[in-house]
Design a protein around this motif. Structure first.
Motif, PDB file in Angstrom:
ATOM      1  N   PHE A  59       0.839  -1.202   0.000  1.00 54.55           N
ATOM      2  CA  PHE A  59       0.000   0.000   0.000  1.00 54.55           C
ATOM      3  C   PHE A  59       0.873   1.251   0.000  1.00 54.55           C
ATOM      4  O   PHE A  59       0.552   2.247  -0.647  1.00 54.55           O
ATOM      5  CB  PHE A  59      -0.910  -0.008   1.234  1.00 54.55           C
ATOM      6  N   GLY A  60       1.973   1.221   0.722  1.00 60.58           N
ATOM      7  CA  GLY A  60       2.787   2.415   0.867  1.00 60.58           C
ATOM      8  C   GLY A  60       3.962   2.512  -0.087  1.00 60.58           C
ATOM      9  O   GLY A  60       4.552   3.568  -0.228  1.00 60.58           O
ATOM     10  N   ASP A  61       4.291   1.404  -0.766  1.00 58.48           N
ATOM     11  CA  ASP A  61       5.493   1.402  -1.594  1.00 58.48           C
ATOM     12  C   ASP A  61       5.304   2.264  -2.846  1.00 58.48           C
ATOM     13  O   ASP A  61       4.267   2.224  -3.489  1.00 58.48           O
ATOM     14  CB  ASP A  61       5.816  -0.034  -2.012  1.00 58.48           C
ATOM     15  N   PHE A  62       6.321   3.040  -3.180  1.00 59.64           N
ATOM     16  CA  PHE A  62       6.221   3.802  -4.432  1.00 59.64           C
ATOM     17  C   PHE A  62       7.210   3.319  -5.483  1.00 59.64           C
ATOM     18  O   PHE A  62       7.078   3.646  -6.652  1.00 59.64           O
ATOM     19  CB  PHE A  62       6.453   5.298  -4.171  1.00 59.64           C
ATOM     20  N   VAL A 122       6.906   6.763   2.732  1.00 56.72           N
ATOM     21  CA  VAL A 122       6.683   8.034   2.041  1.00 56.72           C
ATOM     22  C   VAL A 122       6.016   9.031   2.978  1.00 56.72           C
ATOM     23  O   VAL A 122       6.380  10.212   3.021  1.00 56.72           O
ATOM     24  CB  VAL A 122       5.774   7.812   0.808  1.00 56.72           C
ATOM     25  N   ILE A 123       5.056   8.543   3.749  1.00 59.17           N
ATOM     26  CA  ILE A 123       4.326   9.418   4.661  1.00 59.17           C
ATOM     27  C   ILE A 123       5.233   9.868   5.799  1.00 59.17           C
ATOM     28  O   ILE A 123       5.254  11.051   6.164  1.00 59.17           O
ATOM     29  CB  ILE A 123       3.077   8.692   5.206  1.00 59.17           C
ATOM     30  N   MET A 124       6.025   8.928   6.343  1.00 61.36           N
ATOM     31  CA  MET A 124       6.993   9.317   7.364  1.00 61.36           C
ATOM     32  C   MET A 124       7.932  10.382   6.816  1.00 61.36           C
ATOM     33  O   MET A 124       8.237  11.375   7.487  1.00 61.36           O
ATOM     34  CB  MET A 124       7.828   8.105   7.798  1.00 61.36           C
ATOM     35  N   GLY A 125       8.368  10.182   5.572  1.00 58.25           N
ATOM     36  CA  GLY A 125       9.272  11.146   4.948  1.00 58.25           C
ATOM     37  C   GLY A 125       8.643  12.516   4.873  1.00 58.25           C
ATOM     38  O   GLY A 125       9.236  13.519   5.276  1.00 58.25           O
ATOM     39  N   LEU A 126       7.409  12.555   4.372  1.00 59.43           N
ATOM     40  CA  LEU A 126       6.708  13.833   4.231  1.00 59.43           C
ATOM     41  C   LEU A 126       6.503  14.496   5.590  1.00 59.43           C
ATOM     42  O   LEU A 126       6.774  15.693   5.751  1.00 59.43           O
ATOM     43  CB  LEU A 126       5.353  13.604   3.547  1.00 59.43           C
ATOM     44  N   ALA A 127       6.062  13.704   6.579  1.00 61.40           N
ATOM     45  CA  ALA A 127       5.783  14.259   7.907  1.00 61.40           C
ATOM     46  C   ALA A 127       7.062  14.803   8.536  1.00 61.40           C
ATOM     47  O   ALA A 127       7.082  15.920   9.074  1.00 61.40           O
ATOM     48  CB  ALA A 127       5.153  13.199   8.798  1.00 61.40           C
ATOM     49  N   MET A 128       8.149  14.010   8.441  1.00 68.49           N
ATOM     50  CA  MET A 128       9.411  14.466   9.020  1.00 68.49           C
ATOM     51  C   MET A 128       9.900  15.728   8.321  1.00 68.49           C
ATOM     52  O   MET A 128      10.339  16.679   8.966  1.00 68.49           O
ATOM     53  CB  MET A 128      10.488  13.381   8.886  1.00 68.49           C
ATOM     54  N   LEU A 129       9.806  15.719   6.988  1.00 65.94           N
ATOM     55  CA  LEU A 129      10.273  16.887   6.239  1.00 65.94           C
ATOM     56  C   LEU A 129       9.479  18.125   6.633  1.00 65.94           C
ATOM     57  O   LEU A 129      10.047  19.192   6.886  1.00 65.94           O
ATOM     58  CB  LEU A 129      10.137  16.638   4.731  1.00 65.94           C
ATOM     59  N   GLU A 176      17.950   2.432   3.961  1.00 65.10           N
ATOM     60  CA  GLU A 176      16.674   3.141   3.867  1.00 65.10           C
ATOM     61  C   GLU A 176      16.800   4.328   2.914  1.00 65.10           C
ATOM     62  O   GLU A 176      17.718   5.120   3.013  1.00 65.10           O
ATOM     63  CB  GLU A 176      16.248   3.623   5.272  1.00 65.10           C
ATOM     64  N   PHE A 177      15.854   4.422   1.979  1.00 64.16           N
ATOM     65  CA  PHE A 177      15.992   5.478   0.972  1.00 64.16           C
ATOM     66  C   PHE A 177      14.855   6.486   0.973  1.00 64.16           C
ATOM     67  O   PHE A 177      15.054   7.651   0.674  1.00 64.16           O
ATOM     68  CB  PHE A 177      16.105   4.868  -0.417  1.00 64.16           C
ATOM     69  N   ALA A 178      13.628   6.062   1.339  1.00 64.33           N
ATOM     70  CA  ALA A 178      12.476   6.941   1.131  1.00 64.33           C
ATOM     71  C   ALA A 178      12.512   8.146   2.068  1.00 64.33           C
ATOM     72  O   ALA A 178      12.482   9.301   1.618  1.00 64.33           O
ATOM     73  CB  ALA A 178      11.183   6.154   1.312  1.00 64.33           C
ATOM     74  N   VAL A 179      12.611   7.884   3.365  1.00 66.00           N
ATOM     75  CA  VAL A 179      12.639   8.970   4.330  1.00 66.00           C
ATOM     76  C   VAL A 179      13.899   9.813   4.112  1.00 66.00           C
ATOM     77  O   VAL A 179      13.855  11.044   4.108  1.00 66.00           O
ATOM     78  CB  VAL A 179      12.581   8.426   5.764  1.00 66.00           C
ATOM     79  N   ALA A 180      15.028   9.129   3.889  1.00 65.50           N
ATOM     80  CA  ALA A 180      16.285   9.844   3.667  1.00 65.50           C
ATOM     81  C   ALA A 180      16.166  10.780   2.463  1.00 65.50           C
ATOM     82  O   ALA A 180      16.665  11.900   2.476  1.00 65.50           O
ATOM     83  CB  ALA A 180      17.423   8.850   3.455  1.00 65.50           C
ATOM     84  N   TRP A 181      15.486  10.312   1.435  1.00 63.42           N
ATOM     85  CA  TRP A 181      15.303  11.101   0.224  1.00 63.42           C
ATOM     86  C   TRP A 181      14.557  12.403   0.525  1.00 63.42           C
ATOM     87  O   TRP A 181      14.900  13.475   0.039  1.00 63.42           O
ATOM     88  CB  TRP A 181      14.543  10.273  -0.799  1.00 63.42           C
ATOM     89  N   PHE A 182      13.534  12.301   1.370  1.00 63.27           N
ATOM     90  CA  PHE A 182      12.757  13.482   1.711  1.00 63.27           C
ATOM     91  C   PHE A 182      13.557  14.467   2.558  1.00 63.27           C
ATOM     92  O   PHE A 182      13.548  15.664   2.295  1.00 63.27           O
ATOM     93  CB  PHE A 182      11.478  13.089   2.472  1.00 63.27           C
TER      94      PHE A 182
END
Lengths: 267, 268
Positions: free
Chosen positions: A206-209, B114-121, B204-210
């Motif tokens: 669900f969350g993976d992009f 992705v959501i963690m990334g956005l929220a942290m950013l 880990e790439f998603a949060v780091a990316w944000f």
């Protein structure tokens, strides 16, 4: 209790802030604090948002079913058909992928699924193809499976290993066939683990992009791609926050339903 | 009998199939990191170290490795400490709101990255903390400490509950008991938690990316290369990262197994 402080400050607080931000406004490409439901109304009024929502739910649902079904025979065989040594090694090797770069594995799948990729070259040598697999739903599912399958097998294997062997023998002694034993005895006994595995598959897909983007071609977008596009191009963070909050609420609703289902006693 | 054998064979075949699916992309990346062709497909070209030279003569890649190393070591240190505290609190005390406490400490992995990334950013940008190495560390600790907590908690479940009371009765203070009984008992778990959280953070790439801004980590560099054209440098960088992570994991596994068996044999 340092963790409480840490998690409150850096986990709960960011998520609450996200909720707050979804009511902010964007003026002249800058965010302005406020309390306006315009982002919610705008986002929920968009056809592409709902398309994305149902698509993401559908993808995750299908992936969960496919992964659970594909993982089960493997977990079953590892739990009941092999020696403990083999089982331990299998477990170890199933955990290894978590520590390899998911991105690199996805890049490898691109090498396989490409129009001129390994699979199509092999197929054309026997006169078949080419099939386009990259940038299709098939590609996305391959990616999701890469992410979910090892975890699903591990979780199912753990719960299957805890099934009381005597109950299985009892079923056999009472004349229950192999297939019926699996469905009438083993699966109900390992129910919690199987559902937990399914829930994790759902959360992950669900969350993976990465899979829908690099193997599925990113169009039409899933919700996580939508969040990235909305955040990275332009300053529409409040709208991305709307999508994010919707995703979290959906995920939690599904998680709690599934967990309640797992622990429900049979009447 | 023959039917049973066929079933058995089928099961083995299926398990093998699953493992092929899981390991094929990892091995492929290795093979193609040494392949001379610009566009990776078969037939293979000749053996080359070109992609490694290309990747590792790039200053950005070196910087990324430096950032990743700093981040993952700091994360491992903090996350292991926090994980240990949580696990010990859960093991030792019963208190009002304990389930909320546990939920808080174990929930982060269920939130999409992705959501963690956005929220942290969003939050870090607001308080002027985004785009720094520390912002990646802070976010990764949130993601990693649940794993550390789980590992240490499993180890604590094996401890003899009388051990601590015995130490207290013999006059050891609470701190001394912690230092000389609990921590040594948990040492193997602490070491493996350290290695695992370091590996998770390193990948880990998603949060780091944000949140990383200009301080890119290795996975963020890979993500950016992936966004461009097909580029075999990914395989070279990926292989190096893979060997690093696997070394950490195997080390953690060996230490955990050796130490925990020895400790139990000597009466602990």
């Amino acid at each position: 209790m340092p963790i409480v402080v840490w998690q409150l400050v850096f986990f709960v607080f960011p998520l609450l802030f996200l909720l707050l931000m979804s009511f902010w406004l964007v003026k002249n490409y800058r965010m302005v604090p406020g309390f306006d439901s315009v982002n919610w109304i705008k986002m929920y009024g968009k056809g592409y948002f709902w398309d994305g929502y149902w698509r993401t739910l559908g993808y995750a649902g299908i992936t969960t079913v496919i992964t659970s079904v594909l993982a089960f025979p493997c977990a079953f065989a590892l739990a009941f058909k092999v020696s403990p040594t083999v089982r331990r090694w299998a477990m170890f090797f199933l955990i290894v992928p978590f520590f390899t770069s998911y991105l690199v594995r996805i890049f490898s799948w691109q090498i396989f699924l490409n129009d001129n990729g390994i699979i199509n070259v092999l197929l054309s040598s026997i006169g078949l193809g080419p099939f386009s697999m990259l940038n299709t739903f098939f590609g996305t599912v391959v990616g999701y499976l890469t992410l979910c399958l090892p975890l699903a097998v591990v979780l199912q294997l753990i719960s299957l290993s805890n099934v009381d062997q005597r109950l299985i023998e009892a079923a056999h002694n009472l004349g229950c066939g192999s297939f019926r034993t699996v469905f009438a005895v083993i699966i109900p006994l390992a129910k919690i683990g199987i559902i937990v595995a399914a829930v994790f598959c759902f959360i992950l897909s669900f969350g993976d992009f990465v899979s829908p983007y690099y193997l599925g071609g990113s169009k039409p977008p899933t919700l996580s791609i939508l969040i990235i596009d909305t955040t990275k191009s332009g300053q529409q963070w409040p709208r991305a926050a709307v999508v994010a909050i919707t995703m979290i609420v959906t995920l939690f609703a599904i998680m709690f339903t599934a967990i309640a289902l797992a622990y429900r006693r049979r009447s | 009998m023959i039917r049973a054998k066929i079933y058995h064979g089928l099961f083995y075949f299926y398990v093998a199939l699953v493992f092929v699916f899981v390991f094929l992309p990892i091995l492929t990346s290795f093979v193609f990191s040494f392949n001379s062709e610009r566009f990776p497909t078969i037939p293979l070209g000749h053996f080359t170290l070109h992609w490694y030279t290309l990747a590792f003569t790039d200053a950005d890649v070196w910087d990324a490795f430096k950032v990743s190393l700093i981040v993952s070591l700091s994360v491992a240190f903090i996350a292991t400490f926090l994980g240990f505290c949580t696990a010990y609190t859960d093991y030792r005390y019963n208190f009002f709101g304990k389930s909320a406490y546990l939920a808080l400490s174990l929930l982060p992995p269920t939130i999409p990255l992705v959501i963690m990334g956005l929220a942290m950013l969003a939050l870090l940008a607001r308080i002027g903390m985004s785009g720094k190495i520390i912002s990646i560390i802070v976010s990764h600790v949130v993601l990693c400490s649940p794993f550390a907590m789980a590992i240490v908690r499993m180890r604590l479940a094996q401890i003899d509950p009388n051990l601590e009371s015995a130490a207290w009765n013999l006059g050891a203070s609470q701190w001394r008991t912690m230092r000389e009984v609990i921590v040594p008992f948990c040492a193997p778990a602490l070491i493996s938690a350290f290695c695992l959280t370091a590996a998770v953070s390193f990948d880990e790439f998603a949060v780091a990316w944000f949140v990383s801004g200009l301080n890119k980590t290795v996975p963020v560099i890979i993500l950016e290369i992936l966004q461009g054209n097909t580029d075999p440098r990914i395989n070279a960088i990926g292989s190096v990262v893979f060997v690093t992570s696997i070394t950490l994991i195997i080390l953690a596994q060996i230490i955990y197994m050796r130490k925990s068996t020895r400790k139990t044999l000597t009466g602990f």
